[in-house]
Design a protein around this motif. Structure first.
Motif, PDB file in Angstrom:
ATOM      1  N   CYS A   1       0.226  -1.444  -0.398  1.00  0.00           N
ATOM      2  CA  CYS A   1       0.235  -0.229   0.118  1.00  0.00           C
ATOM      3  C   CYS A   1       0.874   1.244   0.073  1.00  0.00           C
ATOM      4  O   CYS A   1       0.870   1.674  -1.327  1.00  0.00           O
ATOM      5  CB  CYS A   1      -1.415   0.181   1.052  1.00  0.00           C
ATOM      6  SG  CYS A   1      -2.489  -0.939   1.192  1.00  0.00           S
TER       7      CYS A   1
ATOM      8  N   TRP B   1       1.838   1.829  -3.597  1.00  0.00           N
ATOM      9  CA  TRP B   1       1.314   2.035  -4.418  1.00  0.00           C
ATOM     10  C   TRP B   1       1.118   4.047  -3.963  1.00  0.00           C
ATOM     11  O   TRP B   1       0.727   4.867  -4.897  1.00  0.00           O
ATOM     12  CB  TRP B   1      -0.204   1.471  -3.738  1.00  0.00           C
ATOM     13  CG  TRP B   1      -1.035   2.000  -4.014  1.00  0.00           C
ATOM     14  CD1 TRP B   1      -2.507   2.767  -3.961  1.00  0.00           C
ATOM     15  CD2 TRP B   1      -1.328   2.114  -6.167  1.00  0.00           C
ATOM     16  NE1 TRP B   1      -3.166   3.737  -4.911  1.00  0.00           N
ATOM     17  CE2 TRP B   1      -2.914   3.136  -5.756  1.00  0.00           C
ATOM     18  CE3 TRP B   1      -1.360   1.428  -7.143  1.00  0.00           C
ATOM     19  CZ2 TRP B   1      -3.419   3.492  -7.751  1.00  0.00           C
ATOM     20  CZ3 TRP B   1      -1.876   1.400  -8.983  1.00  0.00           C
ATOM     21  CH2 TRP B   1      -2.850   2.255  -8.591  1.00  0.00           C
TER      22      TRP B   1
ATOM     23  N   PHE C   1       0.991   5.007  -7.687  1.00  0.00           N
ATOM     24  CA  PHE C   1       0.147   6.213  -8.742  1.00  0.00           C
ATOM     25  C   PHE C   1       0.257   7.074  -8.893  1.00  0.00           C
ATOM     26  O   PHE C   1       0.265   8.108  -9.728  1.00  0.00           O
ATOM     27  CB  PHE C   1      -0.732   5.809  -7.452  1.00  0.00           C
ATOM     28  CG  PHE C   1      -2.504   7.183  -7.275  1.00  0.00           C
ATOM     29  CD1 PHE C   1      -2.791   6.565  -8.497  1.00  0.00           C
ATOM     30  CD2 PHE C   1      -2.179   8.422  -7.093  1.00  0.00           C
ATOM     31  CE1 PHE C   1      -3.827   7.544  -8.901  1.00  0.00           C
ATOM     32  CE2 PHE C   1      -2.893   9.364  -7.555  1.00  0.00           C
ATOM     33  CZ  PHE C   1      -4.452   8.740  -8.617  1.00  0.00           C
TER      34      PHE C   1
ATOM     35  N   PHE D   1     -11.503   6.481 -11.296  1.00  0.00           N
ATOM     36  CA  PHE D   1     -11.925   5.611  -9.914  1.00  0.00           C
ATOM     37  C   PHE D   1     -12.760   4.792 -10.000  1.00  0.00           C
ATOM     38  O   PHE D   1     -13.884   5.104  -9.700  1.00  0.00           O
ATOM     39  CB  PHE D   1     -11.384   5.239  -8.545  1.00  0.00           C
ATOM     40  CG  PHE D   1     -10.046   6.221  -8.321  1.00  0.00           C
ATOM     41  CD1 PHE D   1      -9.178   5.578  -7.789  1.00  0.00           C
ATOM     42  CD2 PHE D   1      -9.859   7.758  -8.648  1.00  0.00           C
ATOM     43  CE1 PHE D   1      -7.876   6.244  -7.629  1.00  0.00           C
ATOM     44  CE2 PHE D   1      -8.801   8.472  -8.862  1.00  0.00           C
ATOM     45  CZ  PHE D   1      -7.595   7.185  -7.833  1.00  0.00           C
TER      46      PHE D   1
ATOM     47  N   ASP E   1     -15.750   0.866  -9.304  1.00  0.00           N
ATOM     48  CA  ASP E   1     -15.902   0.221  -7.481  1.00  0.00           C
ATOM     49  C   ASP E   1     -17.801  -0.017  -7.948  1.00  0.00           C
ATOM     50  O   ASP E   1     -18.338   0.613  -8.866  1.00  0.00           O
ATOM     51  CB  ASP E   1     -15.914   0.909  -6.659  1.00  0.00           C
ATOM     52  CG  ASP E   1     -15.833  -0.165  -5.382  1.00  0.00           C
ATOM     53  OD1 ASP E   1     -15.543  -1.767  -5.164  1.00  0.00           O
ATOM     54  OD2 ASP E   1     -15.783   0.402  -3.874  1.00  0.00           O
TER      55      ASP E   1
ATOM     56  N   ILE F   1      -8.414   2.561 -12.402  1.00  0.00           N
ATOM     57  CA  ILE F   1      -8.139   2.478 -11.120  1.00  0.00           C
ATOM     58  C   ILE F   1      -9.052   1.813 -10.122  1.00  0.00           C
ATOM     59  O   ILE F   1     -10.261   2.257 -10.581  1.00  0.00           O
ATOM     60  CB  ILE F   1      -7.365   3.202 -10.160  1.00  0.00           C
ATOM     61  CG1 ILE F   1      -6.781   4.663 -10.474  1.00  0.00           C
ATOM     62  CG2 ILE F   1      -6.859   2.969  -8.665  1.00  0.00           C
ATOM     63  CD1 ILE F   1      -5.165   4.112 -11.055  1.00  0.00           C
TER      64      ILE F   1
ATOM     65  N   GLU G   1     -10.344  -2.588  -8.521  1.00  0.00           N
ATOM     66  CA  GLU G   1      -9.876  -3.772  -6.983  1.00  0.00           C
ATOM     67  C   GLU G   1      -9.800  -5.050  -7.599  1.00  0.00           C
ATOM     68  O   GLU G   1     -10.154  -4.803  -8.797  1.00  0.00           O
ATOM     69  CB  GLU G   1     -11.032  -3.286  -5.881  1.00  0.00           C
ATOM     70  CG  GLU G   1     -11.116  -2.159  -5.072  1.00  0.00           C
ATOM     71  CD  GLU G   1     -11.945  -2.203  -4.403  1.00  0.00           C
ATOM     72  OE1 GLU G   1     -12.094  -2.767  -3.636  1.00  0.00           O
ATOM     73  OE2 GLU G   1     -12.232  -1.080  -4.115  1.00  0.00           O
TER      74      GLU G   1
ATOM     75  N   LEU H   1      -5.982  -1.629  -7.593  1.00  0.00           N
ATOM     76  CA  LEU H   1      -5.326  -0.999  -5.842  1.00  0.00           C
ATOM     77  C   LEU H   1      -4.093  -2.451  -5.666  1.00  0.00           C
ATOM     78  O   LEU H   1      -4.914  -3.212  -6.116  1.00  0.00           O
ATOM     79  CB  LEU H   1      -6.447  -0.957  -5.534  1.00  0.00           C
ATOM     80  CG  LEU H   1      -6.415   0.821  -5.944  1.00  0.00           C
ATOM     81  CD1 LEU H   1      -8.549   0.513  -5.281  1.00  0.00           C
ATOM     82  CD2 LEU H   1      -6.277   1.721  -4.995  1.00  0.00           C
TER      83      LEU H   1
ATOM     84  N   LEU I   1      -8.503   2.938   0.108  1.00  0.00           N
ATOM     85  CA  LEU I   1      -7.695   3.539  -0.902  1.00  0.00           C
ATOM     86  C   LEU I   1      -8.577   4.446  -1.994  1.00  0.00           C
ATOM     87  O   LEU I   1      -7.997   4.928  -2.695  1.00  0.00           O
ATOM     88  CB  LEU I   1      -6.525   2.442  -1.189  1.00  0.00           C
ATOM     89  CG  LEU I   1      -5.782   2.228   0.215  1.00  0.00           C
ATOM     90  CD1 LEU I   1      -4.225   2.056  -0.402  1.00  0.00           C
ATOM     91  CD2 LEU I   1      -5.020   3.535   0.652  1.00  0.00           C
ATOM     92  N   ASN I   2      -9.591   3.381  -2.175  1.00  0.00           N
ATOM     93  CA  ASN I   2     -10.845   3.902  -3.538  1.00  0.00           C
ATOM     94  C   ASN I   2     -11.094   5.414  -3.191  1.00  0.00           C
ATOM     95  O   ASN I   2     -12.046   4.698  -2.204  1.00  0.00           O
ATOM     96  CB  ASN I   2     -11.241   2.756  -3.657  1.00  0.00           C
ATOM     97  CG  ASN I   2     -11.772   2.888  -5.403  1.00  0.00           C
ATOM     98  OD1 ASN I   2     -11.921   4.606  -5.449  1.00  0.00           O
ATOM     99  ND2 ASN I   2     -12.443   1.465  -5.465  1.00  0.00           N
TER     100      ASN I   2
ATOM    101  N   VAL J   1      -7.736   8.997   1.436  1.00  0.00           N
ATOM    102  CA  VAL J   1      -7.542   9.586  -0.422  1.00  0.00           C
ATOM    103  C   VAL J   1      -6.396  10.484  -0.276  1.00  0.00           C
ATOM    104  O   VAL J   1      -6.226  10.798  -1.439  1.00  0.00           O
ATOM    105  CB  VAL J   1      -8.318   9.089  -0.935  1.00  0.00           C
ATOM    106  CG1 VAL J   1      -9.009   7.879  -0.934  1.00  0.00           C
ATOM    107  CG2 VAL J   1      -9.482  10.035  -0.977  1.00  0.00           C
TER     108      VAL J   1
END
Length: 249
Positions: free
Chosen positions: A51, A54, A59, A75, A77, A153, A155, A181, A188-189, A240
């Motif tokens: 992490c 990243w 990133f 991003f 999700d 970005i 998961e 990620l 982190l999202n 974030v």
């Protein structure tokens, strides 16, 4: 295990043979700078070093490359919204536990979205578990709506890493790049905060008994989508900070 006052009291008795009242323990803990707090959930499989890499290296490199290509940074999700979600708190008469009457049904719909740091949001509601075919349809819609190149970005659920999705991304590599990620680090999202806000909307304004649940969820997501300053605010959450740092906001 959580550090409760009874547990601290038991530990003191075990180590020193001294019995303190809980009030005294609370006062002592406050004196040494400790306060009762709600802990943050974190998966034990999470790799903190990954992490950190990243946030500090991977990133920022994605952002620099995206700027050179004048690419749109997104991003992604997804979540499930269901009728019998956790209840919040409510005022009521002392000693009388309030009752919330529910339908007894489990109406549910799933939502997938992508957000950009500039406050734009794309979404799709769907039934059932997200699979690779549904995800590709969503990617196709995003590619149609956004001109130019995209850096997304996301998961690593099974639908995102399926072979057909990998093939689709390779076939559209001139415009679409997928960046994953670190595992077990959803905080982190920034898109995670869309769901927090959405579910908060239903706590403040519950769905009526005769209201179509799918329509209510879609309408609420459209309200979020129409408020670009609100979507931008999801990038202002402490979790974030690394996104703002890489963007030099």
């Amino acid at each position: 295990a959580l550090w409760t006052l009874p547990l601290v009291r038991h530990l003191i008795r075990k180590l020193f043979g001294i019995s303190f009242h809980k009030t005294s323990i609370s006062r002592i803990l406050e004196q040494i700078g400790l306060t009762p707090q709600k802990p943050v959930r974190r998966a034990y499989r999470r790799d903190d070093q990954e992490c950190a890499r990243w946030m500090s290296r991977d990133f920022p490199a994605i952002v620099r490359a995206a700027r050179k290509r004048q690419s749109t940074l997104l991003f992604e999700d997804e979540t499930g919204v269901h009728e019998d979600g956790p209840l919040g708190t409510t005022w009521g008469a002392k000693g009388q536990t309030p009752m919330v009457r529910v339908t007894g049904t489990r109406r549910r719909i799933n939502v997938i979205s992508v957000i950009s740091p500039r406050g734009r949001l794309w979404l799709r509601c769907y039934r059932g578990r997200l699979n690779a075919a549904q995800f590709i349809v969503f990617l196709q819609a995003v590619l149609r709506d956004i001109k130019g190149q995209i850096d997304m970005i996301l998961e690593r659920p099974p639908a995102h890493v399926a072979g057909s999705v990998t093939t689709f991304a390779q076939e559209h590599s001139d415009r679409l790049r997928l960046h994953f990620l670190p595992g077990y680090a959803p905080e982190l999202n920034p898109d995670e905060h869309v769901w927090t806000y959405l579910k908060g909307m239903f706590r403040r304004d519950p769905v009526h008994m005769d209201e179509d649940f799918d329509t209510a969820v879609n309408r609420s997501m459209r309200r979020i989508q129409s408020d670009r300053s609100l979507v931008e605010s999801f990038f202002g959450k402490p979790e974030v900070d690394y996104v703002r740092a890489a963007l030099h906001w």
